[in-house]
Motif scaffolding. Sequence first.
Motif, PDB file in Angstrom:
ATOM      1  N   PHE A 256       0.824  -1.212   0.000  1.00  0.00           N
ATOM      2  CA  PHE A 256       0.000   0.000   0.000  1.00  0.00           C
ATOM      3  C   PHE A 256       0.856   1.260   0.000  1.00  0.00           C
ATOM      4  CE2 PHE A 256      -2.586   3.329   1.923  1.00  0.00           C
ATOM      5  CZ  PHE A 256      -3.652   3.303   1.041  1.00  0.00           C
ATOM      6  N   TYR A 259       1.764   1.850  -3.484  1.00  0.00           N
ATOM      7  CA  TYR A 259       0.612   2.244  -4.289  1.00  0.00           C
ATOM      8  C   TYR A 259       0.156   3.661  -3.962  1.00  0.00           C
ATOM      9  CZ  TYR A 259      -4.157   2.558  -5.912  1.00  0.00           C
ATOM     10  OH  TYR A 259      -5.305   2.991  -6.506  1.00  0.00           O
ATOM     11  N   MET A 260       0.071   3.967  -2.653  1.00  0.00           N
ATOM     12  CA  MET A 260      -0.557   5.231  -2.277  1.00  0.00           C
ATOM     13  C   MET A 260       0.236   6.440  -2.772  1.00  0.00           C
ATOM     14  SD  MET A 260      -1.713   6.871   1.290  1.00  0.00           S
ATOM     15  CE  MET A 260      -0.137   7.626   1.419  1.00  0.00           C
ATOM     16  N   TRP A 263      -0.329   6.775  -6.444  1.00  0.00           N
ATOM     17  CA  TRP A 263      -1.710   7.220  -6.689  1.00  0.00           C
ATOM     18  C   TRP A 263      -1.870   8.703  -6.366  1.00  0.00           C
ATOM     19  CZ3 TRP A 263      -5.022   9.112  -2.876  1.00  0.00           C
ATOM     20  CH2 TRP A 263      -6.342   9.298  -3.265  1.00  0.00           C
ATOM     21  N   TYR A 264      -1.239   9.137  -5.256  1.00  0.00           N
ATOM     22  CA  TYR A 264      -1.427  10.506  -4.801  1.00  0.00           C
ATOM     23  C   TYR A 264      -0.824  11.521  -5.770  1.00  0.00           C
ATOM     24  CZ  TYR A 264      -3.497  12.273  -0.534  1.00  0.00           C
ATOM     25  OH  TYR A 264      -4.372  12.773   0.371  1.00  0.00           O
ATOM     26  N   HIS A 386       8.179 -23.121  25.167  1.00  0.00           N
ATOM     27  CA  HIS A 386       6.767 -22.893  25.500  1.00  0.00           C
ATOM     28  C   HIS A 386       6.454 -21.441  25.182  1.00  0.00           C
ATOM     29  CE1 HIS A 386       3.194 -22.290  27.891  1.00  0.00           C
ATOM     30  NE2 HIS A 386       3.077 -23.596  27.983  1.00  0.00           N
TER      31      HIS A 386
ATOM     32  N   HIS B  40       5.227 -20.971  33.284  1.00  0.00           N
ATOM     33  CA  HIS B  40       4.657 -21.488  32.042  1.00  0.00           C
ATOM     34  C   HIS B  40       3.797 -22.717  32.300  1.00  0.00           C
ATOM     35  CE1 HIS B  40       6.312 -18.944  28.994  1.00  0.00           C
ATOM     36  NE2 HIS B  40       7.505 -18.985  29.564  1.00  0.00           N
ATOM     37  N   VAL B  84      -8.056  18.083  -3.904  1.00  0.00           N
ATOM     38  CA  VAL B  84      -6.632  17.757  -3.809  1.00  0.00           C
ATOM     39  C   VAL B  84      -6.241  17.036  -5.087  1.00  0.00           C
ATOM     40  CG1 VAL B  84      -4.841  16.545  -2.526  1.00  0.00           C
ATOM     41  CG2 VAL B  84      -6.780  17.549  -1.317  1.00  0.00           C
ATOM     42  N   LYS B  87      -8.602  14.809  -7.272  1.00  0.00           N
ATOM     43  CA  LYS B  87      -9.108  13.497  -6.857  1.00  0.00           C
ATOM     44  C   LYS B  87     -10.588  13.619  -6.475  1.00  0.00           C
ATOM     45  CE  LYS B  87      -5.018  11.195  -6.293  1.00  0.00           C
ATOM     46  NZ  LYS B  87      -4.233  11.956  -7.283  1.00  0.00           N
ATOM     47  N   SER B  91     -12.055   9.731  -1.865  1.00  0.00           N
ATOM     48  CA  SER B  91     -10.936   8.892  -2.266  1.00  0.00           C
ATOM     49  C   SER B  91     -10.490   7.996  -1.115  1.00  0.00           C
ATOM     50  CB  SER B  91      -9.764   9.773  -2.697  1.00  0.00           C
ATOM     51  OG  SER B  91     -10.098  10.417  -3.896  1.00  0.00           O
ATOM     52  N   PRO B  93      -8.037   5.596  -0.848  1.00  0.00           N
ATOM     53  CA  PRO B  93      -6.627   5.418  -0.492  1.00  0.00           C
ATOM     54  C   PRO B  93      -6.080   6.494   0.443  1.00  0.00           C
ATOM     55  CG  PRO B  93      -6.925   5.018  -2.817  1.00  0.00           C
ATOM     56  CD  PRO B  93      -8.235   5.530  -2.299  1.00  0.00           C
ATOM     57  N   SER B  94      -6.560   7.737   0.285  1.00  0.00           N
ATOM     58  CA  SER B  94      -6.028   8.788   1.147  1.00  0.00           C
ATOM     59  C   SER B  94      -6.522   8.635   2.584  1.00  0.00           C
ATOM     60  CB  SER B  94      -6.409  10.159   0.598  1.00  0.00           C
ATOM     61  OG  SER B  94      -7.812  10.281   0.592  1.00  0.00           O
ATOM     62  N   VAL B  96      -6.826   5.639   4.144  1.00  0.00           N
ATOM     63  CA  VAL B  96      -6.335   4.409   4.762  1.00  0.00           C
ATOM     64  C   VAL B  96      -5.272   4.640   5.851  1.00  0.00           C
ATOM     65  CG1 VAL B  96      -5.065   2.272   4.298  1.00  0.00           C
ATOM     66  CG2 VAL B  96      -7.007   2.885   2.894  1.00  0.00           C
ATOM     67  N   PRO B  97      -4.239   5.471   5.613  1.00  0.00           N
ATOM     68  CA  PRO B  97      -3.217   5.607   6.653  1.00  0.00           C
ATOM     69  C   PRO B  97      -3.770   6.029   8.011  1.00  0.00           C
ATOM     70  CG  PRO B  97      -2.447   6.587   4.620  1.00  0.00           C
ATOM     71  CD  PRO B  97      -3.884   6.234   4.404  1.00  0.00           C
ATOM     72  N   PHE B 100      -5.752   3.281   9.608  1.00  0.00           N
ATOM     73  CA  PHE B 100      -4.844   2.251  10.141  1.00  0.00           C
ATOM     74  C   PHE B 100      -4.279   2.679  11.492  1.00  0.00           C
ATOM     75  CE2 PHE B 100      -0.321   1.008  10.428  1.00  0.00           C
ATOM     76  CZ  PHE B 100      -0.474  -0.347  10.614  1.00  0.00           C
ATOM     77  N   GLU B 101      -3.788   3.933  11.554  1.00  0.00           N
ATOM     78  CA  GLU B 101      -3.201   4.418  12.805  1.00  0.00           C
ATOM     79  C   GLU B 101      -4.229   4.424  13.926  1.00  0.00           C
ATOM     80  OE1 GLU B 101      -0.108   4.814  12.970  1.00  0.00           O
ATOM     81  OE2 GLU B 101       0.513   5.147  10.909  1.00  0.00           O
TER      82      GLU B 101
END
Lengths: 387, 179
Positions: A256, A259-260, A263-264, A386, B40, B84, B87, B91, B93-94, B96-97, B100-101
């Motif tokens: 990604f 890709y990003m 893409w950007y 373990h 354990h 931007v 786009k 959008s 893809p912009s 996703v980051p 995710f965070e």
Amino acid sequence: MTPASAPFSTLSRRLALLAIVSAITLAIGAAISPVRTWSNLLIINFYLVTLGLGGALFIALTYVCNASWNVSFRRVPEALAVLLAPVGLGLLAVLALGREHYDWHPHGTGDAGTFWFKEMWCNSTFWFGRAAVYVSLWILLSRALVTVSRRQDNTGTLGLTIANKRLSALFLFVYAVTFSLASCDWLMLLEPLWFSTIWGVYNFAGMVQAVLATMIVLALVLRSRGPLRRIFTDDHLHDLGKLLLGFSCFWMYIWFSQYMLIWYTNIPEEASYFIPRMQGAWGPIMVVNIVLNWIAPFLFLLPRPCKRSESVMMKVAVIVLIGRWVDLYVMVFPTTMGDWPVFGLWELAGGCLLIGTFGWLFFRSFAKAAPVPSADPLLGESLHYHC
Amino acid sequence: MSDRRLLASFDCEEDLLAATTLLNSKGYRIVDAFTPYAVHGLDHAMGLKPSRLTWVCFVCGMVGALGMLWFEYWIGAISWPIDVGGKPWNSLPSNVPVAFETAVLLAGFGSVFALLGVSRLYPGKKVQPVLERVTDDRFVLVLDEADARFDMSQVEAMLKPFNLAALEERVVTTEGLQR
């Protein structure tokens, strides 16, 4: 023959037969459709080289961080590392046969670029000479790692562990530089005008993912058929599963990231790689690639019981190994074969050649040494591991 | 569960593990075990169910990812659209980051705070070890003296072969386990 190889002689013979039959099929393919056959051979040989290299990488990484958990099944990545010599030479042959695919000035367009460094770097002779250097270095260093480890079986000297630790550090340094360059030389340079600075990491991620899946399959086969029974435990499987889960996510992260940014910014010279792969007929294959390499392993490997289950782990590993082929297919085929995905007899024969050659060579090299590094000072710790 | 507890102390982890396995198989209710370090296999010996913390983590991660995706969509496409690079407003893809965070952030915080909450660990909480020595060299098993057939002498006889170091009865109070 050592006892370790006995249960596998029939399997080895069948795999060798499969390799021979598919090699003959591909030889016919070379006459009918040379470019397509060459693309298949490139994928297969690169795949095999990364498995061998991945074995050596796994050994080296565990040595330098003083890991003990992997010692009981270390002969599996060691047998993978031994594979590097034959498949490395195979890859060099394929590269030598396909030099025109890396042509910096295709069809006489001499004005493609004038940057002096790229002129020099993409020179065909230098390009092939580099490949020979990379492959010889890998073969040399991984051989040395395996030889030292096997010598320890007889002597049990602690000094050999320390020697391998030093060798591993050297290997890791050489590997990091050469593999990054090699993946650019052999795959990215198929489109000499396109470039991506994350390409080396992207291939590293795919490579580690594939080698972990391979080790899971092999260790499970060796466990169910004898040599690693009660030696490769569910705890080892669990840890390999965690690593596979992590590296599947890492592959997606790097995929990604590449890709990003492209893409950007949306600059034609960069987007030229993704436009045929995302828009048009290759689009669905790209989705399949992501499902096989990330979504499937991510969802299957999250629960703890799945990572300790032999049948789930086997299935996920096979999915990832197919995904790795698809990943390389999407890197190579849109460039060499054009806008339409092709899949047929030659690709199937290629896949069979991959499995046959790999299995045959692996079981041969695994039988050459004791199935467990019996005199390694960390073996006891590994057997009682373990997680 | 009654409010009477039996504390069995051992000197080494092997004895504790073996005793726990035996008592668990005989159907005694094991309330807890206190050890100087993580032993354990003790969770397995005590018959503990798998932790549900992973589900908290997964749900928090999903809430973070989906919530942030929705929020970014709302900002970029509905509330305040900004062009931007030509786009489309929505959008993916912009987005996703940050999604995710946020997933990582909420999954991490969610797990840590759920763990602290469930184990009632909060700032200013007073330390109440069942025995001072569990922080040093003692392994203590806490049993529930649950039903009528709980027989102290029988339990003692059962634990003797495991080098039982001490046996002690306690009562549950708000101040912890008291003599």
